[in-house]
Enzyme design. Structure first.
Site, PDB file in Angstrom:
ATOM      1  CE  LYS A 120      -5.580  11.729   2.101  1.00 20.15           C
ATOM      2  NZ  LYS A 120      -6.792  11.880   2.941  1.00 20.15           N
ATOM      3  CE1 TYR A 164      -3.667  -5.366  -6.634  1.00 16.07           C
ATOM      4  CE2 TYR A 164      -2.511  -6.322  -4.757  1.00 16.07           C
ATOM      5  CZ  TYR A 164      -3.620  -5.694  -5.291  1.00 16.07           C
ATOM      6  OH  TYR A 164      -4.682  -5.401  -4.487  1.00 16.07           O
ATOM      7  CD  GLU A 165       6.306  -9.246 -10.726  1.00 12.55           C
ATOM      8  OE1 GLU A 165       7.329  -9.324 -11.428  1.00 12.55           O
ATOM      9  OE2 GLU A 165       6.228  -9.716  -9.559  1.00 12.55           O
ATOM     10  CG  ASP A 204       2.425  -0.615 -10.094  1.00 12.80           C
ATOM     11  OD1 ASP A 204       2.297  -0.701  -8.847  1.00 12.80           O
ATOM     12  OD2 ASP A 204       1.530  -0.168 -10.833  1.00 12.80           O
ATOM     13  CG  ASP A 243      -1.989   1.032   1.207  1.00  7.42           C
ATOM     14  OD1 ASP A 243      -1.776   2.101   0.590  1.00  7.42           O
ATOM     15  OD2 ASP A 243      -3.040   0.800   1.820  1.00  7.42           O
TER      16      ASP A 243
END
Length: 215
Positions: free
Chosen positions: A124, A197-198, A156, A120
C-alpha cells in the site's frame, strides 16, 4: 503472509547466549567490536528470516563479524536453532528488534555492509516509508555505514525493486551493481548465497532482482 506463532519462542530467545538482548543492545552502540572481541568488519542482515543466508556467510568468512536482525520471535527462533548446531561460529550474533531503531543500536560508521533479502513489500502506498529500501531507511543506513559501506538488496518482487531503484536515485546513492535476473547474470552471481525464499521463488521460475548501492 501470516506468521505462525510458536509457543515459547520469546522465552527461548530470552535465555539464548547468541542473542544480544534488548536491555543491553543500545549499550553496544559504537562498541560492537567488544561483543566479538576483535576489530573485524561488521556486516548486518536486516530482516534475516530463518537465518540461512547470514549463517552461511559467517561460515564462509570468519574474518567478518555478522549480526542478524529479525523482529519476529517465531522466525528468529528458527535462526537460533541453526545457530545452535554451529557453536564454532563465534562471529555470528542475533538481535530481535525493529529496523527503525538501527541508528540507536549501531554507531556512526560502524557497519561495513547491510544485506536486505526478500523484504516485506508493504504494497500500500501509505506504507511506502516502511519498505526497507525506501529513502527513509536509506537515511538510517547512511548514519551507520562506513564511508565505503554498501547495501545489497535482493527480491523477486519487480515492483518493489523498481521502487528501490527510484528511491536510491532520489537519495543520491550510487548504483554499483544491478540485475533483473540474478541467476542468469554470471558476474552478479559470484559468491551468491540463496535464502530460503530465493530458493523457493527461483525454483518456481521467478527471476531474482539484485542491486548493490553505496553513497
Amino acid at each position: 503472509m501470516r506468521l505462525r506463532n510458536i509457543p515459547g519462542a520469546r522465552e527461548a530467545i530470552a535465555v539464548s547466549p547468541y542473542v544480544v538482548h534488548e536491555d543491553v543492545m543500545r549499550e553496544k552502540r559504537g562498541n560492537w567490536n567488544e561483543v566479538f572481541g576483535n576489530d573485524h568488519p561488521l556486516h548486518i542482515e536486516v530482516g534475516m528470516g530463518k537465518g540461512r543466508f547470514i549463517t552461511e556467510l559467517a561460515m564462509r568468512d570468519p574474518e567478518i563479524n555478522y549480526v542478524g536482525i529479525e523482529k519476529y520471535s517465531s522466525v528468529l527462533l528458527r535462526a537460533l536453532e541453526k545457530r545452535e548446531l554451529q557453536p564454532e561460529l563465534v562471529n555470528l550474533m542475533f538481535l530481535r528488534m525493529d529496523a527503525e531503531d538501527l541508528p540507536e543500536v549501531f554507531g556512526e560508521g560502524e557497519v561495513s555492509r547491510i544485506y536486505l533479502n526478500f523484504s516485506d513489500p508493504w504494497p500500500k502506498d501509505r506504507h511506502a516509508k516502511r519498505r526497507l529500501p525506501s529513502k527513509e531507511f536509506l537515511a538510517r543506513y547512511d548514519r551507520i555505514l562506513t564511508p565505503e559501506g554498501r547495501v545489497e538488496f535482493k527480491t523477486d518482487n519487480r515492483a518493489l525493486f523498481e521502487f528501490a531503484l527510484e528511491q536510491r536515485e532520489l537519495a543520491g546513492w550510487r548504483l554499483d551493481g544491478c540485475t533483473f535476473d540474478l541467476h542468469h547474470d554470471e558476474k552478479m552471481m559470484q559468491g551468491n548465497i540463496m535464502t530460503e525464499y530465493e530458493e523457493r521463488f527461483s525454483s518456481q521460475g521467478n527471476p531474482i532482482c539484485k542491486m548493490v548501492i553505496s553513497r
